[in-house]
Scaffold this motif. Structure first.
Motif, PDB file in Angstrom:
ATOM      1  N   GLY A  93       0.824  -1.201   0.000  1.00 10.14           N
ATOM      2  CA  GLY A  93       0.000   0.000   0.000  1.00 10.14           C
ATOM      3  C   GLY A  93       0.856   1.247   0.000  1.00 10.14           C
ATOM      4  O   GLY A  93       2.006   1.234   0.439  1.00 10.14           O
ATOM      5  N   HIS A  94       0.290   2.311  -0.507  1.00  4.21           N
ATOM      6  CA  HIS A  94       0.974   3.604  -0.522  1.00  4.21           C
ATOM      7  C   HIS A  94      -0.050   4.679  -0.183  1.00  4.21           C
ATOM      8  O   HIS A  94      -1.131   4.740  -0.794  1.00  4.21           O
ATOM      9  CB  HIS A  94       1.597   3.892  -1.878  1.00  4.21           C
ATOM     10  N   ARG A  95       0.288   5.492   0.794  1.00  9.95           N
ATOM     11  CA  ARG A  95      -0.625   6.535   1.266  1.00  9.95           C
ATOM     12  C   ARG A  95      -0.101   7.894   0.840  1.00  9.95           C
ATOM     13  O   ARG A  95       1.091   8.202   1.019  1.00  9.95           O
ATOM     14  CB  ARG A  95      -0.742   6.463   2.792  1.00  9.95           C
ATOM     15  N   ALA A  96      -0.988   8.714   0.293  1.00  9.47           N
ATOM     16  CA  ALA A  96      -0.627  10.046  -0.182  1.00  9.47           C
ATOM     17  C   ALA A  96      -1.682  11.047   0.284  1.00  9.47           C
ATOM     18  O   ALA A  96      -2.858  10.704   0.449  1.00  9.47           O
ATOM     19  CB  ALA A  96      -0.512  10.072  -1.708  1.00  9.47           C
ATOM     20  N   ARG A  97      -1.238  12.289   0.484  1.00  9.96           N
ATOM     21  CA  ARG A  97      -2.139  13.345   0.958  1.00  9.96           C
ATOM     22  C   ARG A  97      -2.866  13.982  -0.217  1.00  9.96           C
ATOM     23  O   ARG A  97      -2.243  14.345  -1.226  1.00  9.96           O
ATOM     24  CB  ARG A  97      -1.357  14.399   1.732  1.00  9.96           C
ATOM     25  N   LEU A  98      -4.165  14.110  -0.094  1.00  6.07           N
ATOM     26  CA  LEU A  98      -4.988  14.731  -1.126  1.00  6.07           C
ATOM     27  C   LEU A  98      -5.001  16.246  -0.950  1.00  6.07           C
ATOM     28  O   LEU A  98      -4.936  16.763   0.170  1.00  6.07           O
ATOM     29  CB  LEU A  98      -6.416  14.202  -1.065  1.00  6.07           C
ATOM     30  N   VAL A  99      -5.104  16.950  -2.071  1.00  4.34           N
ATOM     31  CA  VAL A  99      -5.236  18.407  -2.069  1.00  4.34           C
ATOM     32  C   VAL A  99      -6.624  18.718  -2.602  1.00  4.34           C
ATOM     33  O   VAL A  99      -6.881  18.620  -3.798  1.00  4.34           O
ATOM     34  CB  VAL A  99      -4.149  19.076  -2.935  1.00  4.34           C
ATOM     35  N   LEU A 100      -7.533  19.086  -1.707  1.00  3.91           N
ATOM     36  CA  LEU A 100      -8.947  19.230  -2.044  1.00  3.91           C
ATOM     37  C   LEU A 100      -9.387  20.680  -1.918  1.00  3.91           C
ATOM     38  O   LEU A 100      -8.879  21.438  -1.089  1.00  3.91           O
ATOM     39  CB  LEU A 100      -9.806  18.362  -1.122  1.00  3.91           C
ATOM     40  N   ALA A 135      -5.139   5.923   0.189  1.00  2.61           N
ATOM     41  CA  ALA A 135      -4.257   4.765   0.360  1.00  2.61           C
ATOM     42  C   ALA A 135      -4.479   3.828  -0.823  1.00  2.61           C
ATOM     43  O   ALA A 135      -5.547   3.213  -0.943  1.00  2.61           O
ATOM     44  CB  ALA A 135      -4.541   4.060   1.674  1.00  2.61           C
ATOM     45  N   PHE A 136      -3.488   3.733  -1.699  1.00  2.00           N
ATOM     46  CA  PHE A 136      -3.584   2.877  -2.883  1.00  2.00           C
ATOM     47  C   PHE A 136      -3.224   1.436  -2.519  1.00  2.00           C
ATOM     48  O   PHE A 136      -2.310   1.186  -1.722  1.00  2.00           O
ATOM     49  CB  PHE A 136      -2.634   3.368  -3.985  1.00  2.00           C
ATOM     50  N   ARG A 137      -3.933   0.500  -3.124  1.00  2.78           N
ATOM     51  CA  ARG A 137      -3.594  -0.914  -3.047  1.00  2.78           C
ATOM     52  C   ARG A 137      -2.930  -1.303  -4.362  1.00  2.78           C
ATOM     53  O   ARG A 137      -3.569  -1.284  -5.413  1.00  2.78           O
ATOM     54  CB  ARG A 137      -4.833  -1.764  -2.786  1.00  2.78           C
ATOM     55  N   VAL A 138      -1.651  -1.662  -4.294  1.00  2.00           N
ATOM     56  CA  VAL A 138      -0.844  -1.882  -5.490  1.00  2.00           C
ATOM     57  C   VAL A 138      -0.443  -3.354  -5.556  1.00  2.00           C
ATOM     58  O   VAL A 138      -0.058  -3.956  -4.538  1.00  2.00           O
ATOM     59  CB  VAL A 138       0.411  -0.984  -5.488  1.00  2.00           C
ATOM     60  N   GLN A 139      -0.552  -3.907  -6.742  1.00  2.00           N
ATOM     61  CA  GLN A 139      -0.107  -5.281  -7.004  1.00  2.00           C
ATOM     62  C   GLN A 139       0.988  -5.242  -8.052  1.00  2.00           C
ATOM     63  O   GLN A 139       0.850  -4.594  -9.089  1.00  2.00           O
ATOM     64  CB  GLN A 139      -1.274  -6.140  -7.502  1.00  2.00           C
ATOM     65  N   SER A 140       2.096  -5.926  -7.791  1.00  2.00           N
ATOM     66  CA  SER A 140       3.229  -5.914  -8.713  1.00  2.00           C
ATOM     67  C   SER A 140       3.855  -7.300  -8.767  1.00  2.00           C
ATOM     68  O   SER A 140       3.730  -8.099  -7.826  1.00  2.00           O
ATOM     69  CB  SER A 140       4.274  -4.874  -8.294  1.00  2.00           C
ATOM     70  N   LEU A 141       4.529  -7.573  -9.868  1.00  5.69           N
ATOM     71  CA  LEU A 141       5.256  -8.824 -10.072  1.00  5.69           C
ATOM     72  C   LEU A 141       6.738  -8.492 -10.073  1.00  5.69           C
ATOM     73  O   LEU A 141       7.223  -7.764 -10.946  1.00  5.69           O
ATOM     74  CB  LEU A 141       4.853  -9.480 -11.392  1.00  5.69           C
ATOM     75  N   ILE A 142       7.467  -9.013  -9.091  1.00  7.39           N
ATOM     76  CA  ILE A 142       8.880  -8.676  -8.923  1.00  7.39           C
ATOM     77  C   ILE A 142       9.689  -9.960  -8.831  1.00  7.39           C
ATOM     78  O   ILE A 142       9.148 -11.031  -8.513  1.00  7.39           O
ATOM     79  CB  ILE A 142       9.102  -7.828  -7.654  1.00  7.39           C
ATOM     80  N   PRO A 143      10.965  -9.892  -9.109  1.00 12.97           N
ATOM     81  CA  PRO A 143      11.818 -11.086  -8.946  1.00 12.97           C
ATOM     82  C   PRO A 143      11.909 -11.504  -7.477  1.00 12.97           C
ATOM     83  O   PRO A 143      11.907 -10.666  -6.575  1.00 12.97           O
ATOM     84  CB  PRO A 143      13.183 -10.634  -9.469  1.00 12.97           C
ATOM     85  N   LYS A 144      11.946 -12.798  -7.259  1.00 14.56           N
ATOM     86  CA  LYS A 144      12.092 -13.288  -5.899  1.00 14.56           C
ATOM     87  C   LYS A 144      13.455 -12.879  -5.348  1.00 14.56           C
ATOM     88  O   LYS A 144      14.471 -12.997  -6.031  1.00 14.56           O
ATOM     89  CB  LYS A 144      11.958 -14.813  -5.862  1.00 14.56           C
ATOM     90  N   PRO A 145      13.487 -12.378  -4.114  1.00 11.35           N
ATOM     91  CA  PRO A 145      14.774 -11.923  -3.575  1.00 11.35           C
ATOM     92  C   PRO A 145      15.713 -13.099  -3.300  1.00 11.35           C
ATOM     93  O   PRO A 145      15.296 -14.170  -2.858  1.00 11.35           O
ATOM     94  CB  PRO A 145      14.373 -11.214  -2.280  1.00 11.35           C
ATOM     95  N   GLU A 146      16.971 -12.881  -3.571  1.00  9.95           N
ATOM     96  CA  GLU A 146      17.997 -13.867  -3.227  1.00  9.95           C
ATOM     97  C   GLU A 146      18.266 -13.827  -1.718  1.00  9.95           C
ATOM     98  O   GLU A 146      18.003 -12.830  -1.059  1.00  9.95           O
ATOM     99  CB  GLU A 146      19.282 -13.574  -4.004  1.00  9.95           C
TER     100      GLU A 146
END
Length: 427
Positions: free
Chosen positions: A13-20, A178-189
């Motif tokens: 997740g990533h949270r950012a402040r809105l400017v309204l 708060a964004f819900r993000v899905q990503s495909l990344i290499p498995k960490p060594e």
């Protein structure tokens, strides 16, 4: 190696402040109040019906009818109303499986205002400036937010790297997304870094077994602390002037809002410090060893009872506040997932006597802790002296190397599950 073995899906997740604008803020406020009211109406409807008549289909029909007949409920988008239903049903499922308590009524002033945006493709997130991004909010329009992290938008969006949804949350500093993000990344060594033990304290927040110590200043500077003290005195004065049973005045509520804003600012700075320190530790060390702390028991009150009053109650209250400000539990959670993302591991060991045992000879002798910061071993054959926090961190690492690592603890159970007694014989 195939792609399935070399890559893994990661959700974060990533949270950012809105400017309204004031108009946009009012629209989101209406949606949040409608979502809270939808939860309460759904809770009353669900508990009122007999068990054999409860179903998701019937609840969905009732929600659709309510949004058509009640105008102010229609301020909440249809997807947001469906999200309330799914969240409510998930809350009951967690209760049935013993992971949480029963869902409750959401009071207006005790419940954080929030709105769920489950459809990620409807957000249409775009970056328009080095520091600004735009997001589409249903029934509100295009809204700016602070761009502080790269998100999968535009041509980068695919089935693997995408924003699956978001949630609007309001605190004392305003509305955030708060964004819900899905990503495909290499498995960490596997991380090649060294092992390290970490002792968590009040004077020294994080002390490492290699001699490194992480400290921080007060989360509020001098003028901010003076302002907080002035506001707390003002709130207490206005509270004393209020008659018994009288509703909270707008002036008192405004003072409370200013106090919450200062506390929220301090919390934001504390989170920023924790993220930076835990990221540095996870990238440097391969195995991180910490104590399994029972923080809830540590924060117990010392007031006692009328028959047996407690001692040093003000000192214990100050210690509880200091422990709460350090947020040890959140630090451990950050270390857990960040070490896993970097190929490392987080290990927990028993916390008993780690600060009383000498890390050189391994013996516990009375009077070794001459002060809060100095440890002097009273063993005649040892006599080692050094920093007390560094000594405790070394003991934590020694427990892991000696094979005293603890198994992972299962998820939190509800109060009903903790009180439930299993039968001694099978039926």
């Amino acid at each position: 190696m195939s792609d399935e073995l070399a890559f893994e899906k990661r959700y974060f997740g990533h949270r950012a402040r809105l400017v309204l604008t004031p108009a946009q803020s009012a629209l989101i406020d209406d949606q949040a109040h409608a979502a809270r009211a939808m939860w309460n109406l759904l809770h009353e409807w669900w508990t009122m019906l007999p068990k054999h008549q409860r179903s998701l289909t019937a609840a969905d029909v009732a929600i659709r009818r309510a949004r058509k007949e009640i105008d102010w409920l229609a301020a909440l988008p249809a997807q947001g109303a469906q999200a309330v239903l799914r969240t409510y049903y998930r809350a009951w499922k967690n209760c049935w499986e013993g992971r949480a308590d029963e869902p409750r009524f959401k009071a207006r002033y005790r419940t954080p205002m929030s709105v769920d945006l489950p459809q990620g493709e409807h957000l249409k997130v775009a970056r328009v400036h080095r520091r600004w991004g735009m997001v589409n909010i249903t029934k509100v329009g295009r809204v700016r937010f602070h761009w502080s992290k790269d998100l999968p938008v535009g041509k980068l969006t695919n089935t693997h790297d995408r924003i699956s949804g978001a949630r609007l949350v309001k605190d004392a500093l305003g509305w955030h997304i708060a964004f819900r993000v899905q990503s495909l990344i290499p498995k960490p060594e596997p991380h090649p870094g060294p092992q390290v033990g970490i002792d968590m304290g009040v004077k020294v927040p994080l002390a490492l077994s290699d001699g490194t110590a992480f400290r921080h200043d007060s989360w509020l500077n001098g003028p901010e602390r003076e302002e907080l003290l002035r506001l707390e005195r003002q709130a207490e004065h206005r509270k004393r002037c209020r008659h018994p049973g009288e509703k909270t005045s707008r002036r008192l509520q405004a003072t409370y809002d200013q106090i919450r804003a200062l506390h929220a600012r301090a919390k934001r700075r504390r989170l920023n410090w924790q993220h930076q320190i835990t990221t540095a530790i996870a990238r440097t060390y391969g195995t991180v060893v910490v104590e399994r702390l029972h923080i809830t028991a540590m924060l117990g009150s010392a007031k006692g009872t009328v028959e047996e009053p407690g001692r040093c109650v003000p000192q214990k209250s100050g210690l509880n506040r200091a422990i709460s400000e350090q947020a040890w539990g959140r630090t451990i959670e950050m270390l857990a997932y960040k070490t896993a993302h970097n190929g490392g591991s987080l290990i927990k060991v028993p916390a008993a006597d780690t600060s009383r045992r000498c890390s050189m000879c391994g013996l516990i002798t009375p009077g070794s802790r001459e002060s809060q910061a100095v440890f002097v071993c009273k063993n005649a054959d040892c006599g080692w002296s050094g920093n007390a926090d560094h000594n405790a961190a070394c003991n934590i690492l020694h427990l892991y190397r000696a094979g005293h690592a603890l198994a992972p603890v299962a998820g939190r159970r509800s109060r009903q599950a903790r009180k439930r007694v299993e039968p001694t014989t099978a039926r």
